[in-house]
Design an enzyme around this catalytic site. Structure first.
Site, mmCIF file in Angstrom:
data_model
loop_
_atom_site.group_PDB
_atom_site.id
_atom_site.type_symbol
_atom_site.label_atom_id
_atom_site.label_comp_id
_atom_site.label_asym_id
_atom_site.label_seq_id
_atom_site.Cartn_x
_atom_site.Cartn_y
_atom_site.Cartn_z
ATOM 1 N N LYS A 81 1.359 -17.895 -6.147
ATOM 2 C CA LYS A 81 2.054 -16.604 -6.195
ATOM 3 C C LYS A 81 2.145 -16.114 -7.636
ATOM 4 O O LYS A 81 2.442 -16.893 -8.549
ATOM 5 C CB LYS A 81 3.450 -16.758 -5.590
ATOM 6 C CG LYS A 81 4.249 -15.460 -5.496
ATOM 7 C CD LYS A 81 5.603 -15.698 -4.840
ATOM 8 C CE LYS A 81 6.419 -14.426 -4.749
ATOM 9 N NZ LYS A 81 7.738 -14.657 -4.096
ATOM 10 N N SER A 157 8.897 -12.005 -0.250
ATOM 11 C CA SER A 157 8.029 -11.531 -1.319
ATOM 12 C C SER A 157 6.773 -12.375 -1.502
ATOM 13 O O SER A 157 5.888 -12.016 -2.270
ATOM 14 C CB SER A 157 8.801 -11.494 -2.647
ATOM 15 O OG SER A 157 9.222 -12.796 -3.028
ATOM 16 N N SER A 181 12.150 -15.198 0.908
ATOM 17 C CA SER A 181 10.810 -14.782 0.506
ATOM 18 C C SER A 181 9.697 -15.764 0.804
ATOM 19 O O SER A 181 8.527 -15.417 0.695
ATOM 20 C CB SER A 181 10.790 -14.441 -0.987
ATOM 21 O OG SER A 181 11.501 -13.252 -1.230
#
Length: 474
Positions: A81, A157, A181
């Site tokens: 990420k 996210s 997330s």
């Protein structure tokens, strides 16, 4: 290309490397090709550097040829990420305000641990700006779409990481979770995601979202998440909030099942409106745990919706994240992020500390709850994936993302481990996630129970289209 490579778990790949049936270069090339083939539909990756990834793969292949594999994940591709610092790639965090050159030559603890174990970084995965919301889009990279239907959101996210795993672009991915997330996109995309106990996985630099923020693994199976936890939990002195290392073998701890465990299940926590398909899937999962020998009772944990307190803590973190930015830089940002941060900046000290008090009371309540119940089962989310490019579903009564994630953010406030495991599909073929919550630092039990469930009710062969990708259906 061997199409079966894209459906192999990290555990499968490691076995194939040991026997010489596959090589890290062959696997990495297949996954890079898959990114090139499909990612224009989903936008799971914000950075792909084929040559750098293959350099890592070639080094891994050489180690296997010498009979000297390095650590637990040698040659396994991992999506990272784009909030984790990577020495060889910039970390933009989805923001035009970040100078990418200042982020080079630094490794986040999770990245450093993966490197010690010989991983192949397959690319950086897309995040909303500064990871601020439960869907994935940002001013640099655009919108990330669902692998089951690109007209729907992937969640966030860690939406890019979930897409990478679901579509065979990487068997493992790194995510972060300050309000859901990891678990939100895991549920929407039909994969497994663990938010570990706070402090269990070292995290640096410190998150502006404070003790809400966790780093953790995302994978196709609970087994792979456990394998990844054995790496991610290694000590790193830079995280002063990390708990002392306990040297738990999460993979070995998967064995034992759920026979005799006392499990509470709550379809709505006492205050959530839940889609009937989601509640039906939860009830079917409860039946599986009962058949496996657990003592399962319907029990609400007994707290009201802590949304107000969570909002103060989370959006206070957003205000903290941009506190030093000029008006010129703020003009480059997601305007909704600036809106919530500016509003939170008006909170008084006592407003914020009141939210801290509520969080501490919630921690105490759940600590007492787990004196009686080993685990709590809930839906991961009350809904399935909605139209992409939006913060909330069409015709939703509220404007902010936490209003549709009421099962996730309470357990960021408590610091407990929470695992999302696929447990079914709605009538549109969209995944539904089951959440397993355990007492703080009982991550091993949460993974063990999730593994037992996944073994008894496997959905691991039910994947989105990896080759004939669907066109948008809405």
């Amino acid at each position: 290309m061997r199409n079966d490579i894209l459906t192999m778990t990290a555990t499968d790949l490691l076995g194939s490397y040991q026997t010489g049936k596959l090589s890290p270069v062959e696997v990495s090339e297949a996954m890079l090709d898959q990114i090139e083939r499909l990612d224009s539909h989903t936008n799971g990756f914000c950075l792909v550097d084929r040559e750098t990834s293959l350099e890592f793969a070639r080094e891994s292949e050489t180690r296997y040829q010498r009979g000297e594999p390095q650590g637990l994940l040698d040659g396994v591709p991992v999506g990272v990420k784009d909030v984790f610092l990577t020495p060889w790639w910039p970390t933009r965090r989805g923001s035009l305000t970040v100078d990418p050159d200042t982020t080079l030559n630094k490794a986040a603890p999770s990245v450093a641990a993966l490197a010690r174990h010989g991983f192949v970084p397959i690319g950086k995965t897309t995040t909303p700006e500064l990871g601020w919301k439960g869907v994935t889009d940002n001013p640099i990279d655009g919108v990330t779409n669902n692998p089951w239907n690109p007209a729907r959101t992937a969640g966030g996210s860690s939406g890019g990481s979930a897409v990478a795993v679901a579509l065979g672009m990487a068997p493992l991915a790194l995510g972060t979770d300050a309000g859901g997330s990891i678990r939100i996109p895991a549920a929407f995309c039909g994969i497994v995601g663990l938010k570990p106990s706070f402090g269990e996985v070292p995290h640096w630099p410190a998150s502006p979202f404070g003790t809400l923020a966790h780093a953790g693994p995302m994978a196709w199976t609970v087994e792979d998440c456990a394998l990844m936890m054995n790496v991610l939990t290694e000590a790193d002195h830079r995280d002063s909030n990390a708990v002392p290392r306990r040297s738990i073998d999460y993979l070995a701890a998967l064995q034992g099942g759920v026979q005799g465990l006392k499990i509470a299940y709550s379809p709505n926590l006492g205050f959530v409106d839940v889609d009937p398909a989601v509640e039906a899937a939860l009830n079917e999962a409860v039946a599986v745990f009962t058949a496996l020998g657990a003592e399962v009772s319907r029990v609400d944990p007994g707290f009201g919706d802590p949304l107000g307190a969570f909002g103060h803590l989370f959006y206070g973190g957003a205000a903290n994240a941009i506190r030093d930015l000029s008006a010129k830089k703020r003009a480059l940002m997601d305007p909704e992020l600036v809106t919530v941060a500016d509003k939170a900046a008006q909170l008084s000290m006592l407003d914020y500390l009141g939210a801290v008090n509520e969080s501490m009371a919630l921690r105490e309540r759940m600590a007492h709850f787990h004196q009686k119940y080993d685990l709590l089962l809930t839906p991961a989310l009350p809904i399935t994936a909605f139209k992409t490019g939006r913060e909330v579903p069409v015709d939703w009564s509220q404007t902010r993302w936490p209003t549709w994630t009421p099962f996730t953010y309470p357990f960021n406030m408590t610091g407990q481990p929470g695992l999302s495991v696929p447990c079914g599909f709605d009538n549109d073929g969209l995944p539904i996630g089951l959440q397993l919550v355990g007492a703080r630092f009982n991550d091993a039990l949460v993974l063990r129970a999730g593994h037992a469930y996944q073994q008894a009710a496997p959905l691991t062969d039910h994947r989105p289209a990896l080759f004939d990708f669907p066109v948008e259906t809405e």
